[in-house]
Design a protein around this motif. Structure first.
Motif, PDB file in Angstrom:
ATOM      1  N   ALA A 259      -9.280   1.639 -10.163  1.00 35.70           N
ATOM      2  CA  ALA A 259      -8.207   1.238 -11.088  1.00 35.70           C
ATOM      3  C   ALA A 259      -8.728   1.017 -12.495  1.00 35.70           C
ATOM      4  CB  ALA A 259      -7.516  -0.025 -10.576  1.00 35.70           C
ATOM      5  N   GLN A 260     -10.033   0.804 -12.656  1.00 42.65           N
ATOM      6  CA  GLN A 260     -10.585   0.591 -13.995  1.00 42.65           C
ATOM      7  C   GLN A 260     -10.523   1.851 -14.853  1.00 42.65           C
ATOM      8  OE1 GLN A 260     -11.183  -2.529 -14.693  1.00 42.65           O
ATOM      9  NE2 GLN A 260     -10.716  -2.953 -12.523  1.00 42.65           N
ATOM     10  N   VAL A 261     -10.286   2.979 -14.237  1.00 45.37           N
ATOM     11  CA  VAL A 261     -10.173   4.241 -14.974  1.00 45.37           C
ATOM     12  C   VAL A 261      -8.754   4.448 -15.500  1.00 45.37           C
ATOM     13  CG1 VAL A 261     -10.398   6.757 -14.729  1.00 45.37           C
ATOM     14  CG2 VAL A 261     -12.045   5.245 -13.627  1.00 45.37           C
ATOM     15  N   LEU A 262      -7.772   3.800 -14.857  1.00 50.61           N
ATOM     16  CA  LEU A 262      -6.369   4.085 -15.165  1.00 50.61           C
ATOM     17  C   LEU A 262      -5.977   3.793 -16.608  1.00 50.61           C
ATOM     18  CD1 LEU A 262      -3.674   5.037 -13.893  1.00 50.61           C
ATOM     19  CD2 LEU A 262      -3.137   2.622 -13.528  1.00 50.61           C
ATOM     20  N   PRO A 263      -6.346   2.658 -17.221  1.00 51.25           N
ATOM     21  CA  PRO A 263      -5.905   2.419 -18.607  1.00 51.25           C
ATOM     22  C   PRO A 263      -6.302   3.535 -19.562  1.00 51.25           C
ATOM     23  CG  PRO A 263      -6.771   0.397 -17.653  1.00 51.25           C
ATOM     24  CD  PRO A 263      -7.073   1.485 -16.676  1.00 51.25           C
ATOM     25  N   SER A 264      -7.527   4.012 -19.469  1.00 56.95           N
ATOM     26  CA  SER A 264      -7.961   5.089 -20.364  1.00 56.95           C
ATOM     27  C   SER A 264      -7.235   6.393 -20.061  1.00 56.95           C
ATOM     28  CB  SER A 264      -9.475   5.298 -20.242  1.00 56.95           C
ATOM     29  OG  SER A 264     -10.173   4.168 -20.698  1.00 56.95           O
TER      30      SER A 264
ATOM     31  N   VAL B 155       4.863 -15.025   4.319  1.00 60.45           N
ATOM     32  CA  VAL B 155       5.442 -15.500   3.065  1.00 60.45           C
ATOM     33  C   VAL B 155       4.922 -14.618   1.923  1.00 60.45           C
ATOM     34  CG1 VAL B 155       5.635 -17.432   1.468  1.00 60.45           C
ATOM     35  CG2 VAL B 155       5.565 -17.851   3.947  1.00 60.45           C
ATOM     36  N   ILE B 156       5.847 -14.145   1.093  1.00 54.68           N
ATOM     37  CA  ILE B 156       5.480 -13.224   0.013  1.00 54.68           C
ATOM     38  C   ILE B 156       4.855 -13.997  -1.139  1.00 54.68           C
ATOM     39  CG2 ILE B 156       6.399 -11.636  -1.717  1.00 54.68           C
ATOM     40  CD1 ILE B 156       8.463 -10.749   0.324  1.00 54.68           C
ATOM     41  N   ASN B 157       3.660 -13.565  -1.561  1.00 53.20           N
ATOM     42  CA  ASN B 157       2.966 -14.117  -2.726  1.00 53.20           C
ATOM     43  C   ASN B 157       3.223 -13.169  -3.895  1.00 53.20           C
ATOM     44  OD1 ASN B 157       1.170 -14.894  -4.717  1.00 53.20           O
ATOM     45  ND2 ASN B 157      -0.468 -15.409  -3.276  1.00 53.20           N
ATOM     46  N   PRO B 158       4.084 -13.525  -4.848  1.00 52.46           N
ATOM     47  CA  PRO B 158       4.512 -12.574  -5.886  1.00 52.46           C
ATOM     48  C   PRO B 158       3.351 -11.981  -6.692  1.00 52.46           C
ATOM     49  CG  PRO B 158       5.915 -14.515  -5.887  1.00 52.46           C
ATOM     50  CD  PRO B 158       4.776 -14.823  -4.975  1.00 52.46           C
ATOM     51  N   GLU B 159       2.411 -12.840  -7.144  1.00 52.14           N
ATOM     52  CA  GLU B 159       1.333 -12.306  -7.986  1.00 52.14           C
ATOM     53  C   GLU B 159       0.447 -11.344  -7.198  1.00 52.14           C
ATOM     54  OE1 GLU B 159      -2.220 -15.628  -7.520  1.00 52.14           O
ATOM     55  OE2 GLU B 159      -0.783 -15.850  -9.158  1.00 52.14           O
ATOM     56  N   ARG B 160       0.179 -11.663  -5.932  1.00 53.74           N
ATOM     57  CA  ARG B 160      -0.653 -10.775  -5.121  1.00 53.74           C
ATOM     58  C   ARG B 160       0.082  -9.465  -4.832  1.00 53.74           C
ATOM     59  NH1 ARG B 160      -5.304 -11.138  -2.040  1.00 53.74           N
ATOM     60  NH2 ARG B 160      -5.313  -9.778  -0.203  1.00 53.74           N
ATOM     61  N   TRP B 161       1.388  -9.554  -4.541  1.00 53.71           N
ATOM     62  CA  TRP B 161       2.175  -8.336  -4.303  1.00 53.71           C
ATOM     63  C   TRP B 161       2.172  -7.444  -5.542  1.00 53.71           C
ATOM     64  CZ3 TRP B 161       6.375  -6.635  -0.823  1.00 53.71           C
ATOM     65  CH2 TRP B 161       6.199  -7.127   0.477  1.00 53.71           C
ATOM     66  N   LEU B 162       2.353  -8.065  -6.687  1.00 54.19           N
ATOM     67  CA  LEU B 162       2.407  -7.276  -7.922  1.00 54.19           C
ATOM     68  C   LEU B 162       1.082  -6.547  -8.164  1.00 54.19           C
ATOM     69  CD1 LEU B 162       4.756  -6.965  -9.871  1.00 54.19           C
ATOM     70  CD2 LEU B 162       3.660  -8.615 -11.382  1.00 54.19           C
TER      71      LEU B 162
ATOM     72  N   ILE C 152       0.836  -1.205   0.000  1.00 52.89           N
ATOM     73  CA  ILE C 152       0.000   0.000   0.000  1.00 52.89           C
ATOM     74  C   ILE C 152       0.869   1.254   0.000  1.00 52.89           C
ATOM     75  CG2 ILE C 152      -1.909   1.154   1.188  1.00 52.89           C
ATOM     76  CD1 ILE C 152      -2.437  -1.684   0.027  1.00 52.89           C
ATOM     77  N   TYR C 153       2.101   1.140   0.478  1.00 51.15           N
ATOM     78  CA  TYR C 153       3.015   2.290   0.498  1.00 51.15           C
ATOM     79  C   TYR C 153       3.978   2.276  -0.689  1.00 51.15           C
ATOM     80  CZ  TYR C 153       1.478   2.417   5.392  1.00 51.15           C
ATOM     81  OH  TYR C 153       0.723   2.470   6.522  1.00 51.15           O
ATOM     82  N   LEU C 154       4.309   1.075  -1.155  1.00 50.68           N
ATOM     83  CA  LEU C 154       5.295   0.981  -2.235  1.00 50.68           C
ATOM     84  C   LEU C 154       4.760   1.584  -3.536  1.00 50.68           C
ATOM     85  CD1 LEU C 154       6.776  -2.597  -1.654  1.00 50.68           C
ATOM     86  CD2 LEU C 154       7.924  -0.400  -1.360  1.00 50.68           C
ATOM     87  N   GLY C 155       3.505   1.342  -3.852  1.00 54.16           N
ATOM     88  CA  GLY C 155       2.943   1.858  -5.102  1.00 54.16           C
ATOM     89  C   GLY C 155       3.056   3.373  -5.219  1.00 54.16           C
ATOM     90  N   PRO C 156       2.513   4.139  -4.264  1.00 54.20           N
ATOM     91  CA  PRO C 156       2.647   5.601  -4.352  1.00 54.20           C
ATOM     92  C   PRO C 156       4.092   6.074  -4.307  1.00 54.20           C
ATOM     93  CG  PRO C 156       0.944   4.991  -2.787  1.00 54.20           C
ATOM     94  CD  PRO C 156       1.648   3.734  -3.162  1.00 54.20           C
TER      95      PRO C 156
ATOM     96  N   LEU D   8      -2.256  -1.622  -7.842  1.00 53.70           N
ATOM     97  CA  LEU D   8      -3.478  -0.954  -7.415  1.00 53.70           C
ATOM     98  C   LEU D   8      -3.181   0.299  -6.593  1.00 53.70           C
ATOM     99  CD1 LEU D   8      -5.876  -3.893  -6.413  1.00 53.70           C
ATOM    100  CD2 LEU D   8      -5.937  -2.474  -8.467  1.00 53.70           C
ATOM    101  N   SER D   9      -2.233   0.215  -5.674  1.00 51.74           N
ATOM    102  CA  SER D   9      -1.917   1.388  -4.856  1.00 51.74           C
ATOM    103  C   SER D   9      -1.254   2.480  -5.692  1.00 51.74           C
ATOM    104  CB  SER D   9      -1.014   0.997  -3.679  1.00 51.74           C
ATOM    105  OG  SER D   9       0.204   0.435  -4.147  1.00 51.74           O
ATOM    106  N   ALA D  10      -0.474   2.066  -6.710  1.00 51.04           N
ATOM    107  CA  ALA D  10       0.127   3.061  -7.600  1.00 51.04           C
ATOM    108  C   ALA D  10      -0.950   3.775  -8.418  1.00 51.04           C
ATOM    109  CB  ALA D  10       1.136   2.388  -8.532  1.00 51.04           C
ATOM    110  N   SER D  11      -1.952   3.017  -8.874  1.00 52.29           N
ATOM    111  CA  SER D  11      -3.036   3.655  -9.630  1.00 52.29           C
ATOM    112  C   SER D  11      -3.899   4.513  -8.722  1.00 52.29           C
ATOM    113  CB  SER D  11      -3.888   2.585 -10.318  1.00 52.29           C
ATOM    114  OG  SER D  11      -4.631   1.833  -9.376  1.00 52.29           O
ATOM    115  N   ALA D  12      -4.056   4.082  -7.459  1.00 47.18           N
ATOM    116  CA  ALA D  12      -4.923   4.824  -6.541  1.00 47.18           C
ATOM    117  C   ALA D  12      -4.410   6.237  -6.302  1.00 47.18           C
ATOM    118  CB  ALA D  12      -5.040   4.072  -5.216  1.00 47.18           C
ATOM    119  N   ILE D  13      -3.107   6.410  -6.251  1.00 44.63           N
ATOM    120  CA  ILE D  13      -2.555   7.736  -5.988  1.00 44.63           C
ATOM    121  C   ILE D  13      -2.866   8.708  -7.109  1.00 44.63           C
ATOM    122  CG2 ILE D  13      -0.279   7.536  -7.075  1.00 44.63           C
ATOM    123  CD1 ILE D  13      -0.947   8.839  -3.532  1.00 44.63           C
ATOM    124  N   ILE D  14      -3.245   8.160  -8.271  1.00 37.75           N
ATOM    125  CA  ILE D  14      -3.549   9.017  -9.430  1.00 37.75           C
ATOM    126  C   ILE D  14      -5.045   9.159  -9.652  1.00 37.75           C
ATOM    127  CG2 ILE D  14      -3.231   9.290 -11.926  1.00 37.75           C
ATOM    128  CD1 ILE D  14      -0.673   7.638 -11.661  1.00 37.75           C
TER     129      ILE D  14
END
Length: 886
Positions: A425-430, A236-243, A72-76, A248-254
């Protein structure tokens, strides 16, 4: 510490933020507190990202899912530290197009589509309801940590919290209708709240790290012991979930409406992102660093079954640190308050601009037409817009409370936050495609957003409410991560495929060129069909921004074109600039609808598009030089043309004036001569002699008044008049003028609208000269107002720079545009001479008097009738020492 005391502390905290926001708004309006515009305040306002989820839910998230809370912090942090240049491009484009929200940005990019704006608004509101519910849940849950077992909390805390936050958002998010949608008071309050919640989190983190645990080494040892337990599998880190979560958090900041508002709409320029590029990630690092100690120590020492979302409060309470716990509660309340208020303001702007106001326009079947109606200029569209936003805030807060009730109020805070992130996040691609790919089209954006949102609603949103079961995906695939990838994958695929087979219309292509290359859309093309009188646009502007602001915009445009007065030519450049100014208030899509209804502005043709593309491809240096030269030539030519037209008309009217003066002089002289000869007859009866003598007296007075007007005008123009200064009360001068003007034969009763307390202004001026001007203007209003129920309105005010303004208006049809530039000329008068009753020198003399007093008189168009503004200086110029008699 009992919950009642905390509730009182929260109310006092809200009151303090209220006073701070009020003071900041007033200081910004007065041009003070310039430090509010510093990059540091902007960076702190970005902390609205750290909501109650971050303050409470991050610890609960870490307790349930281990290090996954870091996503949640890494994305922004990645976005601001690694792509701040992209954010600068976004802010630059948004400022250029006067963007008011994320829905407005996407709508403006894809051809100013009202339907697309409404779609994004719907997604934003739907996605925000879990997040607002999260804030309400956090306040109730935090108070429960202080409640005694024998005294349960009331069940309506979320409802009262929603009402209080809605009231604050209404008070400071809808106080006025700014053209740039900036809210200085709210921003400064958010900045202070950022400091409060950071200090509260640091305080509890430091206490736990060194007051409960024995420092970082002890915390690391507790982590090692926890990893060996069965519940340690969450670490234990789940790579697909982390990605997915980082994305999502990176898109949320925008794209989150509140983040877009503080990051883009409230930014005065894009350069402040340079500092935010390192300062905001640092803020997030401090918040995230302390989550881990609080989590592991809380899981270690608190009773089994404790709510991990409340570790931040439970730890200091378990150690008897009630004051610290109270401070932490205020910090968490501050997080919830800032998020809910800014979200409500941002979403209300979207809902009002893209739902409520367009719906109102549809109901009106084309309101805002150019037809003038008596008093139409005084209809307050600003009140309509503000009330629409107030209603939207109430609806949004109600939706958040309804989601809280439907979900049972027991969902983990982190789950509710992730639902909101995945929806927006559904708005981000457009959005991203619109900024980097000129080939993206409106139909592609609609297809992608619609498909992605429907999948999100079915697989994520409805299951979060318990209305449908969780989706079943193939073994080994995380249900949430898989659902997000399916939604975004379908979204992106349809956006690309539909855009590739679609062909954008000219408006889309123009906007694509502007958005991708961050250049202002060309407004120097040929004149477009369907232009309307500028006065109709001025009326619209007055109804949205108020008379003073509208007149200022139109006067500046006239000056730029080399014209005088308040009505510029409706050139494509002016229409484009005015539409962008309008978009800063009502959004791009609604601005297009208003311009189409008021100005009848046609659609852009392919030839317009080709011209814009050709202009964009030229060398910038040559383009700038040629444009500047062309503008200067056009401005000079327009000024010369205006002067030539005026001189032509004045030349024609001068001949008419001389004929009229000859008539005015000959008529009384003929009467005097004829009746004098009659009086010379010796056998004339005495009653007839008295009657004829009275006629001679009246005609002599008429002749004297005409000569006095001519002499008065000559003295004023020759600079031979003397200024006799005295201190007078404006109210008394207006009373005398009304009494004198009532002697004119108006043939009808007038309704007089005044504000006597506002008229009690002390002036240092020549009272008799000012009185003469007031009588002339009021008498003109009584003669020429053609309204069925005539009114005369007198408004007086003292400006901040000391000038005094007096507006005298009626509710008639006003003065035609063709005559507005000539009404103060001494050879000009209205066509109907029978209604004038004089030589038509009143306004010419009034202009000379006002200039003699150091002020001015101007006709204000677009006010719903004839309106004259008299402006007097704070200090009149020194009186003249020369006199014509000396």
């Amino acid at each position: 510490m009992i919950p009642e005391m905390l509730g009182l502390a929260a109310i006092l905290y809200v009151a303090a933020m209220f006073l701070l926001a009020h003071a900041a708004d007033r200081a910004a309006a007065a041009g003070r507190w310039r430090w509010m515009n510093r990059p540091a305040i902007y960076t702190l306002s970005l902390s609205v990202y750290c909501s109650a989820w971050t303050f409470y839910g991050a610890v609960g998230y870490a307790s349930r899912s281990g290090l996954e809370y870091l996503t949640i912090y890494l994305g922004p942090g990645i976005v601001f530290a690694g792509a701040w240049w992209g954010l600068r491009h976004l802010v630059r484009v948004a400022r250029m197009h006067r963007i008011t929200s994320v829905a407005d940005l996407i709508s403006s990019r894809f051809g100013k589509s009202a339907g697309l704006a409404a779609l994004v608004t719907g997604i934003g509101i739907t996605a925000a309801t879990p997040y607002i519910a999260l804030q309400l849940q956090s306040v109730s849950m935090a108070l429960s940590a202080f409640a005694r077992t024998d005294a349960p909390l009331p069940g309506h805390i979320p409802l009262w919290t929603a009402i209080g936050l809605a009231a604050f958002a209404i008070l400071f998010g809808t106080r006025n209708l700014a053209a740039d949608e900036r809210h200085h008071g709210v921003v400064i309050a958010i900045a202070l709240e950022a400091v409060v919640k950071l200090l509260a989190f640091i305080a509890v983190g430091v206490f736990v790290l060194w007051g409960v645990a024995d420092g970082p080494a002890d915390v690391l040892a507790r982590i090692d012991r926890m990893a060996t337990r069965p519940e340690g599998e969450g670490w234990v880190i789940n790579p697909e979930r982390w990605l997915v979560l980082i994305g999502l958090s990176a898109s949320a900041i925008i794209v989150l409406p509140r983040m877009f508002h503080v990051m883009v709409v409230e930014a005065s320029d894009d350069d402040r992102l340079r500092q935010a590029g390192w300062a905001f990630p640092l803020y997030l690092f401090v918040m995230s660093f302390l989550v881990l100690p609080i989590t592991v120590v809380g899981d270690d020492i608190l009773p089994a079954g404790s709510n991990p979302d409340l570790h931040v409060l439970a730890l200091p309470l378990s150690q008897g640190q009630n004051l610290l716990a109270g401070f932490v509660f205020i910090g968490g309340f501050s997080s919830a308050m800032s998020m809910a208020v800014v979200s409500a303001i941002a979403l209300s702007t979207m809902m009002a601009n893209h739902w409520l106001v367009p719906f109102w326009l549809w109901l009106r079947h084309g309101g805002f037409r150019a037809n003038r109606l008596p008093g139409a200029a005084r209809e307050d569209l600003k009140a309509l817009m503000l009330n629409a936003r107030r209603l939207a805030i109430v609806l949004i807060m109600s939706a958040g409370w309804a989601y809280h009730q439907m979900s049972g109020g027991t969902s983990a805070l982190a789950v509710m936050g992730i639902v909101a992130f995945s929806g927006m996040a559904q708005v981000l691609p457009s959005l991203v495609a619109g900024l980097i790919w000129r080939g993206a089209t409106r139909r592609g954006a609609i297809a992608g957003i619609s498909a992605g949102s429907l999948i999100w609603i079915g697989l994520i949103y409805l299951p979060s409410l318990g209305l449908v079961p969780q989706p079943v995906l193939p073994a080994g695939i995380d249900p949430f991560a898989g659902s997000v990838l399916v939604a975004l994958g379908a979204n992106l695929a349809l956006l690309i495929l539909v855009s590739l087979v679609d062909f954008p219309n000219p408006v889309e292509r123009m906007q694509a060129l502007s958005f991708v290359h961050a250049i202002a859309p060309d407004s120097a093309g040929p004149e477009r069909a369907g232009s309307a009188p500028a006065e109709a646009l001025l009326t619209l502007a007055s109804r949205l921004w108020g008379s003073d602001r509208a007149l200022e915009i139109f006067r500046d445009a006239s000056v730029e074109q080399g014209k005088s007065g308040y009505l510029p030519d409706l050139t494509p450049r002016f229409l484009t600039d005015f539409e962008r100014e309008l978009a800063g208030t009502v959004g791009a899509a609604t601005a297009v609808a208003l311009m189409g209804q008021v100005a009848g502005r046609g659609s852009i043709t392919v030839s317009d598009l080709m011209e814009v593309a050709g202009e964009a491809s030229r060398a910038r240096a040559d383009r700038t030089r040629l444009e500047n030269a062309a503008e200067e030539i056009e401005r000079t030519a327009r000024k010369l043309q205006e002067t030539n037209d005026k001189l032509t008309v004045l030349s024609e009217q001068k001949d008419a004036f001389l004929g009229q003066i000859s008539h005015e002089l000959r008529t009384p002289m003929t009467s005097i001569r004829a009746f004098s000869e009659i009086l010379s007859e010796p056998d004339l009866p005495d009653p007839d002699r008295l009657r004829f003598a009275g006629i001679i007296h009246d005609e002599t007075g008429r002749l004297t008044r005409l000569i006095d007007d001519l002499l008065d005008l000559s003295v004023l123009e020759g600079g031979q008049a003397r200024l006799i200064l005295s201190v007078v009360n404006l109210h008394d001068v207006i009373d005398r003028a009304l009494t004198a003007a009532q002697a004119t034969a108006a043939r009808r009763d007038f309704t007089l609208l005044r504000d006597p307390p506002a008229e009690h202004l002390m002036l240092l001026t020549d009272a008799d000269r000012l009185l003469q001007v007031l009588i002339n203007v009021i008498a003109n209003a009584r003669k020429y107002c053609d309204a069925h129920a005539p009114q005369i309105r007198i408004e007086a005010r003292r400006k901040p720079d000391g000038r005094t303004e007096i507006d005298i208006s009626d509710n008639g049809s006003g003065i035609p545009v063709a005559k507005q530039a000539l009404i103060f000329e001494k050879f000009s008068r209205l066509n109907d001479a029978s209604r004038a009753g004089g030589a038509g020198l009143g306004l010419a003399i009034s202009r000379e008097i006002m200039e003699f007093l150091g002020g001015s008189i101007a006709y204000l168009p677009g006010q719903g009738g004839a309106c004259f503004r008299l402006t007097l200086p704070h200090r009149p110029r020194p009186p003249r020492t020369e006199n014509a008699a000396e």
